[in-house]
Write an enzyme that holds these catalytic residues in place. Sequence first.
Site, PDB file in Angstrom:
ATOM      1  N   GLY A 117       3.895  -9.042   2.417  1.00 10.27           N
ATOM      2  CA  GLY A 117       3.374  -7.861   1.750  1.00 10.27           C
ATOM      3  C   GLY A 117       2.287  -7.191   2.554  1.00 10.27           C
ATOM      4  O   GLY A 117       2.107  -7.448   3.745  1.00 10.27           O
ATOM      5  N   CYS A 118       1.535  -6.335   1.903  1.00  9.93           N
ATOM      6  CA  CYS A 118       0.469  -5.585   2.558  1.00  9.93           C
ATOM      7  C   CYS A 118      -0.479  -6.515   3.291  1.00  9.93           C
ATOM      8  O   CYS A 118      -0.982  -7.484   2.717  1.00  9.93           O
ATOM      9  CB  CYS A 118      -0.301  -4.776   1.518  1.00  9.93           C
ATOM     10  SG  CYS A 118      -1.732  -3.912   2.185  1.00  9.93           S
ATOM     11  N   PHE A 119      -0.741  -6.211   4.556  1.00 10.01           N
ATOM     12  CA  PHE A 119      -1.560  -7.119   5.349  1.00 10.01           C
ATOM     13  C   PHE A 119      -3.036  -7.114   4.964  1.00 10.01           C
ATOM     14  O   PHE A 119      -3.765  -8.026   5.336  1.00 10.01           O
ATOM     15  CB  PHE A 119      -1.405  -6.880   6.851  1.00 10.01           C
ATOM     16  CG  PHE A 119      -1.343  -5.456   7.328  1.00 10.01           C
ATOM     17  CD1 PHE A 119      -2.093  -4.440   6.753  1.00 10.01           C
ATOM     18  CD2 PHE A 119      -0.505  -5.131   8.395  1.00 10.01           C
ATOM     19  CE1 PHE A 119      -2.039  -3.138   7.224  1.00 10.01           C
ATOM     20  CE2 PHE A 119      -0.441  -3.824   8.885  1.00 10.01           C
ATOM     21  CZ  PHE A 119      -1.205  -2.824   8.287  1.00 10.01           C
ATOM     22  N   MET A 137       0.842  -1.182   0.000  1.00  6.63           N
ATOM     23  CA  MET A 137       0.000   0.000   0.000  1.00  6.63           C
ATOM     24  C   MET A 137       0.880   1.235   0.000  1.00  6.63           C
ATOM     25  O   MET A 137       2.022   1.195   0.426  1.00  6.63           O
ATOM     26  CB  MET A 137      -0.920   0.002   1.216  1.00  6.63           C
ATOM     27  CG  MET A 137      -0.211   0.306   2.528  1.00  6.63           C
ATOM     28  SD  MET A 137      -1.142  -0.164   3.988  1.00  6.63           S
ATOM     29  CE  MET A 137      -0.859  -1.941   3.957  1.00  6.63           C
TER      30      MET A 137
END
Length: 218
Positions: free
Chosen positions: A52-54, A1
């Site tokens: 990566g982005c949660f 993000m």
Amino acid sequence: MLRIALPVAALAGALLFVSAGASSAERAVPIPAPAADVAPTKGPQVAVLAGGCFWGMEAVFQSVKGVQSVTSGYAGGARGTATYDQVSTERTGHAEAVRIVYDPHKVSYGTLLRVYFSVAHDPTQLNRQTPDVGPSYRSAIFPQNADQRRVATAYIAQLTRAKAYPKPIVTKLETGAFYPAEAYHQDFFWRNPTHPYIVRWDKPKVTAFRNAFPQLAN
């Protein structure tokens, strides 16, 4: 993000950076089930995974039968710096991660790892995932006990021997506590289904999971 610390209302307009030239929708990587697994025990168990982005990781694992809850957060750094503002600096040592509480009699740790390696993220990307770059987006497993460490180590070796990916697996096994992220990050996928980042990067992951593992989808 995109790395900015804004409330959800502002974030909705802040991620329009997604380019039209981005790669095609993610697809499941066909990989074998782990040859070794953690034996089921009484009561809920916990897995902590980073990839990566949660937002997308959370959504994928919330879609798995036998998973009781998923929390987005930070792992691998100290409690005092486990905030989005500070993790965003890429100097705290944290990885964006998810804490998965699951029923081991309904879904095994090895099965969660198979989903993790197949659709939840790309384990060959070093310190990044798709448009997000930095060590907080690294691929890392945080074993909660010796059995999880044994199974995760063996599975990475198994996938490496099978040449499941065209590039080397960079996933590391790490230690460190898990700290929940801010409330506005929790259930972000489900609360913001039209968010540009969710549509471009995370919905394809959930779709890939449901297509590749229909027997596991809730």
